[in-house]
Design a protein around this motif. Structure first.
Motif, PDB file in Angstrom:
ATOM      1  N   PHE A  88     -11.334   2.918   3.067  1.00  0.00           N
ATOM      2  CA  PHE A  88     -11.090   2.968   1.620  1.00  0.00           C
ATOM      3  C   PHE A  88      -9.615   2.840   1.305  1.00  0.00           C
ATOM      4  N   LEU A  89      -8.761   3.584   2.022  1.00  0.00           N
ATOM      5  CA  LEU A  89      -7.337   3.609   1.701  1.00  0.00           C
ATOM      6  C   LEU A  89      -6.694   2.249   1.938  1.00  0.00           C
ATOM      7  N   GLY A  90      -7.076   1.582   3.036  1.00  0.00           N
ATOM      8  CA  GLY A  90      -6.506   0.274   3.316  1.00  0.00           C
ATOM      9  C   GLY A  90      -6.842  -0.742   2.234  1.00  0.00           C
ATOM     10  N   VAL A  91      -8.103  -0.786   1.824  1.00  0.00           N
ATOM     11  CA  VAL A  91      -8.530  -1.730   0.787  1.00  0.00           C
ATOM     12  C   VAL A  91      -7.931  -1.352  -0.565  1.00  0.00           C
ATOM     13  N   ALA A 100       0.098  -6.678   1.919  1.00  0.00           N
ATOM     14  CA  ALA A 100      -1.200  -6.470   1.268  1.00  0.00           C
ATOM     15  C   ALA A 100      -2.330  -7.087   2.092  1.00  0.00           C
ATOM     16  N   ASP A 101      -2.076  -8.275   2.670  1.00  0.00           N
ATOM     17  CA  ASP A 101      -3.102  -8.937   3.468  1.00  0.00           C
ATOM     18  C   ASP A 101      -3.440  -8.149   4.723  1.00  0.00           C
ATOM     19  N   GLY A 102      -2.470  -7.413   5.251  1.00  0.00           N
ATOM     20  CA  GLY A 102      -2.702  -6.666   6.486  1.00  0.00           C
ATOM     21  C   GLY A 102      -3.283  -5.279   6.285  1.00  0.00           C
ATOM     22  N   LEU A 103      -3.160  -4.719   5.095  1.00  0.00           N
ATOM     23  CA  LEU A 103      -3.605  -3.342   4.866  1.00  0.00           C
ATOM     24  C   LEU A 103      -5.106  -3.119   5.100  1.00  0.00           C
ATOM     25  N   GLY A 135      -5.323  -2.674  -4.917  1.00  0.00           N
ATOM     26  CA  GLY A 135      -5.027  -1.882  -6.105  1.00  0.00           C
ATOM     27  C   GLY A 135      -3.550  -1.728  -6.392  1.00  0.00           C
ATOM     28  N   LEU A 136      -2.704  -1.811  -5.334  1.00  0.00           N
ATOM     29  CA  LEU A 136      -1.279  -1.574  -5.541  1.00  0.00           C
ATOM     30  C   LEU A 136      -0.391  -2.683  -4.978  1.00  0.00           C
ATOM     31  N   VAL A 137      -0.386  -2.855  -3.664  1.00  0.00           N
ATOM     32  CA  VAL A 137       0.589  -3.755  -3.049  1.00  0.00           C
ATOM     33  C   VAL A 137       0.362  -5.208  -3.476  1.00  0.00           C
ATOM     34  N   GLY A 138      -0.900  -5.664  -3.501  1.00  0.00           N
ATOM     35  CA  GLY A 138      -1.197  -7.026  -3.945  1.00  0.00           C
ATOM     36  C   GLY A 138      -0.731  -7.286  -5.369  1.00  0.00           C
ATOM     37  N   PRO A 139      -1.084  -6.423  -6.335  1.00  0.00           N
ATOM     38  CA  PRO A 139      -0.568  -6.595  -7.701  1.00  0.00           C
ATOM     39  C   PRO A 139       0.958  -6.510  -7.784  1.00  0.00           C
ATOM     40  N   PHE A 140       1.567  -5.652  -6.942  1.00  0.00           N
ATOM     41  CA  PHE A 140       3.031  -5.586  -6.907  1.00  0.00           C
ATOM     42  C   PHE A 140       3.601  -6.955  -6.530  1.00  0.00           C
ATOM     43  N   ALA A 141       3.021  -7.577  -5.497  1.00  0.00           N
ATOM     44  CA  ALA A 141       3.495  -8.890  -5.047  1.00  0.00           C
ATOM     45  C   ALA A 141       3.342  -9.921  -6.159  1.00  0.00           C
ATOM     46  N   ALA A 142       2.209  -9.891  -6.866  1.00  0.00           N
ATOM     47  CA  ALA A 142       1.971 -10.856  -7.947  1.00  0.00           C
ATOM     48  C   ALA A 142       2.970 -10.658  -9.085  1.00  0.00           C
ATOM     49  N   LYS A 143       3.268  -9.407  -9.420  1.00  0.00           N
ATOM     50  CA  LYS A 143       4.200  -9.137 -10.521  1.00  0.00           C
ATOM     51  C   LYS A 143       5.618  -9.560 -10.143  1.00  0.00           C
ATOM     52  N   ASP A 152      13.600  -5.685  -5.385  1.00  0.00           N
ATOM     53  CA  ASP A 152      12.730  -6.445  -6.288  1.00  0.00           C
ATOM     54  C   ASP A 152      11.490  -5.670  -6.713  1.00  0.00           C
ATOM     55  N   VAL A 153      11.146  -4.597  -5.996  1.00  0.00           N
ATOM     56  CA  VAL A 153       9.999  -3.789  -6.415  1.00  0.00           C
ATOM     57  C   VAL A 153      10.224  -3.245  -7.829  1.00  0.00           C
ATOM     58  N   GLY A 154      11.483  -3.061  -8.198  1.00  0.00           N
ATOM     59  CA  GLY A 154      11.791  -2.585  -9.543  1.00  0.00           C
ATOM     60  C   GLY A 154      11.309  -3.526 -10.629  1.00  0.00           C
ATOM     61  N   LYS A 155      11.102  -4.822 -10.297  1.00  0.00           N
ATOM     62  CA  LYS A 155      10.620  -5.779 -11.289  1.00  0.00           C
ATOM     63  C   LYS A 155       9.194  -5.463 -11.734  1.00  0.00           C
ATOM     64  N   VAL A 156       8.460  -4.713 -10.905  1.00  0.00           N
ATOM     65  CA  VAL A 156       7.097  -4.330 -11.284  1.00  0.00           C
ATOM     66  C   VAL A 156       7.131  -3.500 -12.564  1.00  0.00           C
ATOM     67  N   PHE A 157       8.175  -2.709 -12.716  1.00  0.00           N
ATOM     68  CA  PHE A 157       8.275  -1.803 -13.855  1.00  0.00           C
ATOM     69  C   PHE A 157       9.235  -2.326 -14.928  1.00  0.00           C
TER      70      PHE A 157
END
Length: 288
Positions: A211-214, A170-173, A219-227, A62-67
């Motif tokens: 920085f990397l966790g936030v 995303a919540d755990g990162l 910036g990435l995993v949260g928006p991926f989940a939303a998409k 399903d990650v492919g749905k992001v693109f």
């Protein structure tokens, strides 16, 4: 395409702003592999713990749905309406003839006209099971509607698993970023006797973890989940259309009215115009 553009914008704006403000990439690039190993590895491990093999494969797919976005496009909705039109018309003209199509859809001359829909087992099963129920005199529209609602709710719950799994990650990162930062501080404390310029680099490296966790979470995993969630919910309209048309059929509305009910329930950006659908249905009638 829009997903790739979004990722590029995120990286350009974040790191471009950092460099424009006078920041140096050296300390980030030096610490990044180790911090990513800790944070990304821990997130991947937690993902494996929290999901079975089916859920893992489902999420990765399903990650492919992001693109790619939603699976069903405007043409697919138009073809679905044409398919349902053919099936309902045949069922009313010749109730016996429809059985061969709904019992063995893989060899049906009607279903074979729509190869993309044929590949979706849920859509085919939903159509065939509902029409089979009608042929067995299980034709109370309200009972069938209740059965379909429960089935679609269960399918939707399963389909949303990917977005839930990504959102949990995303919540755990951010917390995992703090873990990596704390380990960096521990490392720094063991070098407390070093001069300030050395300690500054060690502390800066530790903060890369936070920085990397936030950054990964928001910036990435949260928006991926939303998409993924948005695309999944949009695809659900395709199956909802099947439900609406077949329920209208059980209410004994005219075939064209059943199809119009489906057209009206198609998302506006995928909805064919009345004239477009009429032209498509005319082509179906001429080919019959």
């Amino acid at each position: 395409m829009i997903g790739i553009i979004g990722i590029v914008v995120i990286f350009v704006m974040v790191f471009g702003g950092y460099l424009a403000a006078g920041g140096k990439m050296g300390i980030i690039l030096k610490a990044l592999p180790f911090e990513f190993m800790m944070i990304g590895g821990a997130a991947a491990g937690a993902f494996l713990i929290g999901n079975d093999m089916g859920g893992i494969k489902h999420t990765l797919k399903d990650v492919g749905k992001v693109f790619k976005g939603a699976k069903w496009k405007a043409q697919d909705y138009r073809e679905l309406l044409c398919l349902l039109f053919e099936l309902i018309r045949l069922a009313r003209q010749n109730p016996v003839a429809i059985e061969e199509h709904i019992e063995t859809p893989e060899s049906s001359s009607i279903f074979s006209k729509y190869p993309k829909i044929m590949k979706d087992h849920e859509a085919i099963d939903l159509i065939c099971d509902t029409m089979r129920s009608a042929s067995m005199n299980y034709d109370d529209p309200h009972q069938v509607e209740e059965v379909l609602d429960k089935r679609m709710d269960a399918n939707m719950h399963h389909a949303l698993h990917s977005s839930h799994a990504l959102q949990t990650m995303a919540d755990g990162l951010p917390a995992l970023g703090i873990v990596a930062a704390v380990l960096g501080v521990i490392k720094t404390m063991s070098s407390i006797d070093q001069p300030p310029e050395v300690l500054g680099k060690l502390i800066g490296g530790a903060l890369v973890g936070t920085f990397l966790g936030v950054f990964l979470a928001y910036g990435l995993v949260g928006p991926f989940a939303a998409k993924v969630k948005g695309a999944t919910e949009e695809d659900a309209h395709f199956y909802q259309l099947i439900r609406e048309v077949l329920i209208a059929n059980l209410h004994n509305h005219a075939t064209n009215i059943c199809i119009e009910v489906g057209r009206q329930n198609t998302p506006h950006h995928n909805r064919p115009s009345f004239s477009e659908l009429e032209e498509a249905l005319k082509s179906v009638k001429d080919a019959a």
